[in-house]
Design a protein around this motif. Structure first.
Motif, PDB file in Angstrom:
ATOM      1  N   LEU A 121     -19.691 -83.359  48.918  1.00 50.37           N
ATOM      2  CA  LEU A 121     -20.806 -83.163  47.973  1.00 50.37           C
ATOM      3  C   LEU A 121     -21.577 -81.883  48.277  1.00 50.37           C
ATOM      4  CD1 LEU A 121     -22.193 -86.750  47.418  1.00 50.37           C
ATOM      5  CD2 LEU A 121     -20.956 -85.310  45.798  1.00 50.37           C
ATOM      6  N   ASN A 122     -21.637 -81.542  49.554  1.00 50.40           N
ATOM      7  CA  ASN A 122     -22.285 -80.297  49.937  1.00 50.40           C
ATOM      8  C   ASN A 122     -21.632 -79.100  49.273  1.00 50.40           C
ATOM      9  OD1 ASN A 122     -24.414 -79.618  51.465  1.00 50.40           O
ATOM     10  ND2 ASN A 122     -23.511 -80.457  53.360  1.00 50.40           N
ATOM     11  N   ILE A 123     -20.304 -79.097  49.291  1.00 50.88           N
ATOM     12  CA  ILE A 123     -19.561 -77.986  48.666  1.00 50.88           C
ATOM     13  C   ILE A 123     -19.841 -77.970  47.163  1.00 50.88           C
ATOM     14  CG2 ILE A 123     -17.257 -77.082  48.144  1.00 50.88           C
ATOM     15  CD1 ILE A 123     -16.280 -78.300  50.749  1.00 50.88           C
ATOM     16  N   ILE A 124     -19.806 -79.153  46.547  1.00 50.60           N
ATOM     17  CA  ILE A 124     -20.019 -79.233  45.093  1.00 50.60           C
ATOM     18  C   ILE A 124     -21.448 -78.789  44.744  1.00 50.60           C
ATOM     19  CG2 ILE A 124     -20.134 -80.823  43.121  1.00 50.60           C
ATOM     20  CD1 ILE A 124     -17.800 -82.362  44.462  1.00 50.60           C
ATOM     21  N   ASP A 125     -22.421 -79.289  45.508  1.00 49.27           N
ATOM     22  CA  ASP A 125     -23.821 -78.922  45.237  1.00 49.27           C
ATOM     23  C   ASP A 125     -24.040 -77.414  45.351  1.00 49.27           C
ATOM     24  OD1 ASP A 125     -24.667 -81.426  44.617  1.00 49.27           O
ATOM     25  OD2 ASP A 125     -25.392 -81.912  46.625  1.00 49.27           O
ATOM     26  N   LYS A 126     -23.451 -76.824  46.382  1.00 52.18           N
ATOM     27  CA  LYS A 126     -23.585 -75.361  46.560  1.00 52.18           C
ATOM     28  C   LYS A 126     -23.029 -74.634  45.351  1.00 52.18           C
ATOM     29  CE  LYS A 126     -24.359 -74.169  51.200  1.00 52.18           C
ATOM     30  NZ  LYS A 126     -23.751 -75.207  52.077  1.00 52.18           N
ATOM     31  N   GLU A 127     -21.886 -75.128  44.869  1.00 50.20           N
ATOM     32  CA  GLU A 127     -21.232 -74.495  43.733  1.00 50.20           C
ATOM     33  C   GLU A 127     -22.116 -74.623  42.491  1.00 50.20           C
ATOM     34  OE1 GLU A 127     -18.706 -72.671  44.318  1.00 50.20           O
ATOM     35  OE2 GLU A 127     -18.444 -72.196  42.190  1.00 50.20           O
ATOM     36  N   LEU A 128     -22.765 -75.764  42.343  1.00 57.31           N
ATOM     37  CA  LEU A 128     -23.607 -75.957  41.158  1.00 57.31           C
ATOM     38  C   LEU A 128     -24.865 -75.087  41.207  1.00 57.31           C
ATOM     39  CD1 LEU A 128     -23.297 -79.757  40.350  1.00 57.31           C
ATOM     40  CD2 LEU A 128     -21.819 -77.856  39.742  1.00 57.31           C
ATOM     41  N   GLU A 129     -25.253 -74.698  42.412  1.00 53.30           N
ATOM     42  CA  GLU A 129     -26.426 -73.802  42.524  1.00 53.30           C
ATOM     43  C   GLU A 129     -26.168 -72.464  41.849  1.00 53.30           C
ATOM     44  OE1 GLU A 129     -27.408 -73.481  46.670  1.00 53.30           O
ATOM     45  OE2 GLU A 129     -27.930 -75.623  46.758  1.00 53.30           O
ATOM     46  N   SER A 130     -24.910 -72.083  41.745  1.00 50.98           N
ATOM     47  CA  SER A 130     -24.618 -70.788  41.118  1.00 50.98           C
ATOM     48  C   SER A 130     -24.401 -70.917  39.607  1.00 50.98           C
ATOM     49  CB  SER A 130     -23.392 -70.151  41.774  1.00 50.98           C
ATOM     50  OG  SER A 130     -22.251 -70.893  41.404  1.00 50.98           O
ATOM     51  N   THR A 131     -24.869 -72.026  39.016  1.00 50.07           N
ATOM     52  CA  THR A 131     -24.738 -72.169  37.564  1.00 50.07           C
ATOM     53  C   THR A 131     -26.125 -72.161  36.920  1.00 50.07           C
ATOM     54  OG1 THR A 131     -24.849 -74.588  37.684  1.00 50.07           O
ATOM     55  CG2 THR A 131     -22.663 -73.598  37.782  1.00 50.07           C
ATOM     56  N   ASP A 132     -26.190 -71.724  35.647  1.00 52.12           N
ATOM     57  CA  ASP A 132     -27.473 -71.740  34.931  1.00 52.12           C
ATOM     58  C   ASP A 132     -27.547 -72.920  33.987  1.00 52.12           C
ATOM     59  OD1 ASP A 132     -28.332 -69.387  36.044  1.00 52.12           O
ATOM     60  OD2 ASP A 132     -27.202 -68.184  34.581  1.00 52.12           O
ATOM     61  N   ASN A 133     -26.388 -73.364  33.514  1.00 58.18           N
ATOM     62  CA  ASN A 133     -26.378 -74.360  32.452  1.00 58.18           C
ATOM     63  C   ASN A 133     -25.146 -75.232  32.644  1.00 58.18           C
ATOM     64  OD1 ASN A 133     -26.889 -75.599  29.972  1.00 58.18           O
ATOM     65  ND2 ASN A 133     -25.618 -74.113  28.865  1.00 58.18           N
ATOM     66  N   PHE A 134     -25.067 -75.877  33.800  1.00 58.95           N
ATOM     67  CA  PHE A 134     -23.857 -76.589  34.172  1.00 58.95           C
ATOM     68  C   PHE A 134     -23.500 -77.657  33.133  1.00 58.95           C
ATOM     69  CE2 PHE A 134     -21.841 -80.155  36.491  1.00 58.95           C
ATOM     70  CZ  PHE A 134     -20.643 -79.518  36.731  1.00 58.95           C
ATOM     71  N   GLU A 135     -22.229 -77.636  32.673  1.00 55.84           N
ATOM     72  CA  GLU A 135     -21.854 -78.634  31.668  1.00 55.84           C
ATOM     73  C   GLU A 135     -21.075 -79.813  32.223  1.00 55.84           C
ATOM     74  OE1 GLU A 135     -19.187 -77.929  28.376  1.00 55.84           O
ATOM     75  OE2 GLU A 135     -19.958 -79.756  27.467  1.00 55.84           O
ATOM     76  N   GLY A 136     -20.099 -79.537  33.045  1.00 60.49           N
ATOM     77  CA  GLY A 136     -19.315 -80.688  33.496  1.00 60.49           C
ATOM     78  C   GLY A 136     -18.180 -80.340  34.434  1.00 60.49           C
ATOM     79  N   PHE A 137     -17.473 -81.406  34.807  1.00 55.32           N
ATOM     80  CA  PHE A 137     -16.389 -81.294  35.775  1.00 55.32           C
ATOM     81  C   PHE A 137     -15.048 -81.509  35.089  1.00 55.32           C
ATOM     82  CE2 PHE A 137     -20.063 -83.182  37.936  1.00 55.32           C
ATOM     83  CZ  PHE A 137     -20.195 -82.350  39.038  1.00 55.32           C
ATOM     84  N   GLN A 138     -14.009 -80.876  35.639  1.00 59.63           N
ATOM     85  CA  GLN A 138     -12.650 -81.319  35.313  1.00 59.63           C
ATOM     86  C   GLN A 138     -11.924 -81.568  36.632  1.00 59.63           C
ATOM     87  OE1 GLN A 138     -10.891 -78.440  32.620  1.00 59.63           O
ATOM     88  NE2 GLN A 138     -10.555 -76.932  34.237  1.00 59.63           N
ATOM     89  N   LEU A 139     -11.438 -82.792  36.774  1.00 60.20           N
ATOM     90  CA  LEU A 139     -10.725 -83.184  37.989  1.00 60.20           C
ATOM     91  C   LEU A 139      -9.226 -83.082  37.736  1.00 60.20           C
ATOM     92  CD1 LEU A 139     -10.894 -84.778  40.839  1.00 60.20           C
ATOM     93  CD2 LEU A 139     -10.404 -86.787  39.450  1.00 60.20           C
ATOM     94  N   LEU A 140      -8.516 -82.419  38.646  1.00 64.06           N
ATOM     95  CA  LEU A 140      -7.059 -82.324  38.524  1.00 64.06           C
ATOM     96  C   LEU A 140      -6.443 -83.128  39.662  1.00 64.06           C
ATOM     97  CD1 LEU A 140      -6.622 -78.438  38.098  1.00 64.06           C
ATOM     98  CD2 LEU A 140      -7.621 -80.089  36.521  1.00 64.06           C
TER      99      LEU A 140
END
Ligand SMILES: Nc1nc2c(ncn2[C@@H]2O[C@H](COP(=O)(O)OP(=O)(O)OP(=O)(O)O)[C@@H](O)[C@H]2O)c(=O)[nH]1
Ligand SMILES: [Mg+2]
Length: 473
Positions: A121-140
């Protein structure tokens, strides 16, 4: 404003598909394998594309995929980094300390996901910090191994709980019948439960159909994953064409998938694609020049499908198609009216076919001077029932004997009784029952008692919308 999308790739299958997906996206956005913007003479002087949904733009010519890579063994992720040196952010890769994989055990994968949740979750949260208008995830991921299925399942639960407002989609690979791993039916049913309960839309790929498709496309009998994953990447990149090459409509995941998902239960989607020209696949096959009419008809042919079509006359609930290339709108209208006669659509589904006219990337080369029309179609159809039934049947066979359960007993969600198995099986049965119920014309009667409750009650003969951009029927 179009929002950012975070791709999370889990396990061997997820990361290998991800590799081809990013390779295709990089190609379409003129980004080289190291993340630099290509500078060639043919390159347009200003960008017509929108890289923001899928890439971080670090300094002006350096792009990094918004991708998180997870696995319980290092090999596949190492391969991806070796193949694309400098493209991916190494801080976004997580490999378990143990490095042994989940050995095809969903339980092990789920447990590892739970134990390492904070780090992930730490990695995901960090990644979301670099978004302005986060829409969603796609899991592969694949539903059959241990990591993509088990860790992927745990992650789906966590994401839904932690980011309930974000759109959650999956690209989920189902095993072929030839697979020899005995616990795959358990992994599949346990994962299907999470897809049913947590995901907003799941595009289903069936390795049986994909190996047939690959054999035809590549004209060889021994196709490997790097071949067949290019086909999957063609579908995945086309789904988001209108997000990455902005248009009036379908500029978000939500707007694309809401055309396909009439009720939350019916969210398992099939896909098809044609032709696999060199924009998508590394070969030199020459296809004949085609029209949008040809492409639409080929898309509904079983030979273009990524799921085995064993149902004779499936009922279609919704369809979303993206066509890319030099398109004559009349051909689309002709194509649609032809498939309306050929296929059976659910009478309750008033806006059943959506066609998006996509844009071909200006960065793609034009080697042989031909301009093909490429088409991708996502379908919501009762044709998915045999795949779900097959998953249930193979599960029932081994579960009725309580076979091969040892690996699962070690994990505490399984230790008391068989409830997790029986619950998951019944959730999947409910999905099947819902798909069967949707074949009936009364399916939405309780919802649509009032005529004015009907969503999008359009005149079927007035097929092009106000902009003349998109076709709805
Ligand atoms: N289409 C496709 N299928 C794959 C690929 N890699 C694995 N699979 C399928 O995925 C299933 C196995 O799952 P994997 O992704 O290898 O397993 P994992 O998630 O890494 O889990 P463990 O290795 O058990 O820890 C089998 O059905 C394979 O056929 C791939 O690159 N493409
Ligand atoms: Mg693995």
């Amino acid at each position: 404003m179009t929002g950012e999308i975070l791709t999370i790739q889990v396990g061997q299958c997820g990361n290998q598909i991800g590799q081809q997906f990013w390779s295709q996206l990089a190609k379409e956005h003129g980004i080289d394998r190291n993340g630099h913007a290509q500078t060639t003479e043919q390159q347009p002087t200003f960008r017509e594309d929108n890289t923001t949904p899928f890439f971080k733009d670090n300094d002006n010519d350096r792009y990094t995929p918004r991708a998180v890579m997870l696995d319980l063994e290092p090999k596949v992720i190492n391969d991806v980094f070796n193949n694309f040196q400098g493209l991916f952010d190494p801080r976004n890769a997580w490999v378990s300390q143990e490095k042994y994989g989940a050995g095809n055990s969903w339980a092990k994968g789920y447990d590892e996901g739970r134990k390492n949740q904070d780090q992930i979750l730490n990695i995901i949260d960090k990644e979301l910090e670099s978004t302005d208008n986060f829409e969603g995830f796609q899991l592969l991921h694949s539903v059959a191994g241990g990591t993509g299925s088990g860790l992927g399942s745990n992650l789906l639960e966590t994401l839904q709980e932690r980011y309930p407002k974000s759109f959650l989609t999956t690209y989920s690979v189902f095993p072929s019948n030839e697979s020899e791993v005995v616990v795959q039916p358990y992994n599949t049913i346990l994962t299907l439960r999470r897809l049913a309960e947590e995901s907003d839309a799941s595009v289903v790929f069936d390795n049986n159909a994909i190996s047939n498709l690959s054999t035809r496309v590549f004209r060889k009998t021994n196709v490997d994953y790097s071949d067949s994953n290019q086909l999957i990447a063609a579908v995945m990149s086309s789904v988001t064409n209108s997000i990455r090459f902005p248009s009036y409509m379908y500029s978000s995941l939500q707007s694309i998938f809401s055309t396909l998902v009439p009720t939350p239960e019916l969210h398992f989607l099939t896909s098809s694609f044609t032709p696999f020209s060199s924009d998508y696949v590394a070969h030199n096959r020459d296809y004949r020049q085609n029209t949008a009419y040809d492409v639409i008809l080929e898309l509904i042919d079983n030979t273009s499908s990524f799921t085995s079509q064993t149902e004779k006359n499936p009922i279609y609930y919704n369809m979303f198609s993206t066509l890319i290339g030099p398109i004559d709108r009349n051909d689309i209208t002709r194509g649609i009216s032809k498939i309306q006669h050929r296929l059976q659509f659910a009478p309750w589904s008033t806006t059943s076919i959506h066609v998006n006219i996509g844009r071909r990337s200006p960065y793609l080369s034009n080697k042989n001077g031909k301009e093909y029309i490429n088409g991708m179609m996502l379908g919501n159809t009762s044709g998915i029932i045999p795949l779900l039934n097959n998953a249930c049947d193979t599960f029932d066979k081994i579960f009725s004997k309580r076979a091969f359960l040892n690996a699962f007993r070690e994990v505490d969600i399984f230790d008391k009784d068989d409830l997790e198995f029986t619950d998951s099986r019944s959730v999947v049965q409910n999905v099947i029952d819902e798909y069967i119920a949707a074949e009936e014309k009364e399916y939405l009667d309780d919802v649509l008692i009032e005529e004015e409750n009907m969503a999008g009650n359009l005149d079927p003969y007035n097929q092009v919308d106000a902009d003349g951009d998109n076709v709805l029927t």
